[in-house]
Design an enzyme around this catalytic site. Structure first.
Site, mmCIF file in Angstrom:
data_model
loop_
_atom_site.group_PDB
_atom_site.id
_atom_site.type_symbol
_atom_site.label_atom_id
_atom_site.label_comp_id
_atom_site.label_asym_id
_atom_site.label_seq_id
_atom_site.Cartn_x
_atom_site.Cartn_y
_atom_site.Cartn_z
ATOM 1 N N ARG A 49 0.817 -1.202 -0.055
ATOM 2 C CA ARG A 49 0.008 0.041 -0.102
ATOM 3 C C ARG A 49 0.855 1.374 -0.107
ATOM 4 O O ARG A 49 1.866 1.305 0.702
ATOM 5 C CB ARG A 49 -0.994 -0.069 1.300
ATOM 6 C CG ARG A 49 -1.995 -1.181 1.146
ATOM 7 C CD ARG A 49 -2.838 -1.312 2.532
ATOM 8 N NE ARG A 49 -2.054 -1.435 3.649
ATOM 9 C CZ ARG A 49 -2.630 -1.779 4.796
ATOM 10 N NH1 ARG A 49 -3.870 -1.481 4.936
ATOM 11 N NH2 ARG A 49 -1.628 -2.335 5.667
ATOM 12 N N ASP A 51 1.222 5.538 0.271
ATOM 13 C CA ASP A 51 0.409 6.718 0.831
ATOM 14 C C ASP A 51 -0.127 7.767 -0.035
ATOM 15 O O ASP A 51 0.335 7.719 -1.414
ATOM 16 C CB ASP A 51 1.398 7.318 1.883
ATOM 17 C CG ASP A 51 1.663 6.531 3.081
ATOM 18 O OD1 ASP A 51 0.836 5.661 3.580
ATOM 19 O OD2 ASP A 51 2.753 6.820 3.518
ATOM 20 N N ARG A 196 10.343 7.516 3.941
ATOM 21 C CA ARG A 196 10.210 9.015 4.174
ATOM 22 C C ARG A 196 11.034 9.747 5.383
ATOM 23 O O ARG A 196 11.716 10.600 5.435
ATOM 24 C CB ARG A 196 9.085 9.505 4.017
ATOM 25 C CG ARG A 196 8.214 9.136 2.688
ATOM 26 C CD ARG A 196 6.727 9.580 2.853
ATOM 27 N NE ARG A 196 6.348 10.932 3.349
ATOM 28 C CZ ARG A 196 4.913 11.142 3.679
ATOM 29 N NH1 ARG A 196 4.064 10.404 3.352
ATOM 30 N NH2 ARG A 196 4.737 12.585 4.101
#
Length: 260
Positions: A49, A51, A196
């Site tokens: 998945r 973001d 990130r």
């Protein structure tokens, strides 16, 4: 039969991969297109998945269907009903035991970063941005601290649903083409926001805010408060999962040749 698809998308206009009530996710658009083409409901399972704002060069999904169609038809037919920023790249029939997430032996991401005093324009939402100059040697000196198996709690988002923070990073490479930096990551799996958050730390090191060895302290702390702020999603690309060769699935798509 079970079908696997390789899908690329520009995630800047979507609320991530996973289906939401708003309907404005990549999964919602893909399943709607598949259902229209198949003339029956189709539900998918993805390899990883992504973001909101994160892109994919080769997301892999699988679904089960009673329909007998050429694999090329799943590509062309589904793309007919998809918006321009999402496209099926390939389709393959796979064994019933194949699982897009569970069968993956590794996952790969790239982060593309613009080093410039001027913000991105034509590449807006497609690259991250660093205003101050970056020291590539310093960032590369920090990489060995990340490689191998570690508890990556310091890089884990509060909403992460992974059962364990322990992951294994197999490879990190940093390259530069003029003003553009590319950071490539390969691991058995990643935590929510892990890349990130790592990027935030690497950029801080590259800008001289911390020495390379600081990254070892961040990992040892096992606390999100020890790391740098989460970096922008704009330059993050899911390159796709890797599977055993026996499945015969592509390892790359044409979009790989476009990336800086």
């Amino acid at each position: 039969m079970r079908i696997a698809l390789g899908i690329s998308y520009n995630g800047s206009g979507y609320e991530g991969w996973q289906s939401q009530l708003s309907g404005n996710t990549v999964q919602d658009r893909v399943e709607l297109a598949l259902s229209r083409f198949a003339a029956q409901p189709v539900r998918t399972m993805c390899a990883g998945r992504t973001d909101a704002g994160v892109h994919a060069l080769m997301q892999v999904v699988h679904f089960d269907t009673p329909l007998q169609r050429e694999t090329s038809s799943w590509v062309r037919g589904t793309n007919t009903f998809l918006p321009p920023d999402i496209a099926v790249q390939w389709a393959r029939q796979v064994p019933d035991e194949f699982h897009s997430r569970g069968s993956a032996i590794a996952r790969r991401y790239a982060y593309v970063l613009l080093e410039s005093q001027v913000r991105p324009s034509v590449e807006a939402a497609r690259v991250g941005w660093a205003y101050r100059p970056l020291d590539g040697a310093a960032m590369r000196q920090a990489l060995p601290f990340l490689l191998g198996e570690h508890d990556f709690s310091s890089f884990r988002a509060a909403q992460c649903q992974a059962k364990s923070p322990v992951k294994t990073i197999n490879r990190i490479e940093i390259s530069q083409r003029a003003a553009y930096w590319r950071f490539e990551f390969e691991a058995n799996a990643f935590l929510h926001h892990m890349i990130r958050n790592i990027m935030g730390c690497l950029v801080a090191i590259g800008q001289g805010k911390h020495p390379p060895a600081w990254l070892a302290q961040v990992i040892a702390a096992r606390s999100r408060d020890a790391a740098a702020p989460t970096f922008s999603p704009d330059g993050l690309y899911f390159l796709g999962p890797l599977y055993e060769e026996g499945y015969g699935l592509p390892a790359r798509t044409a979009a790989y040749d476009w990336m800086p």
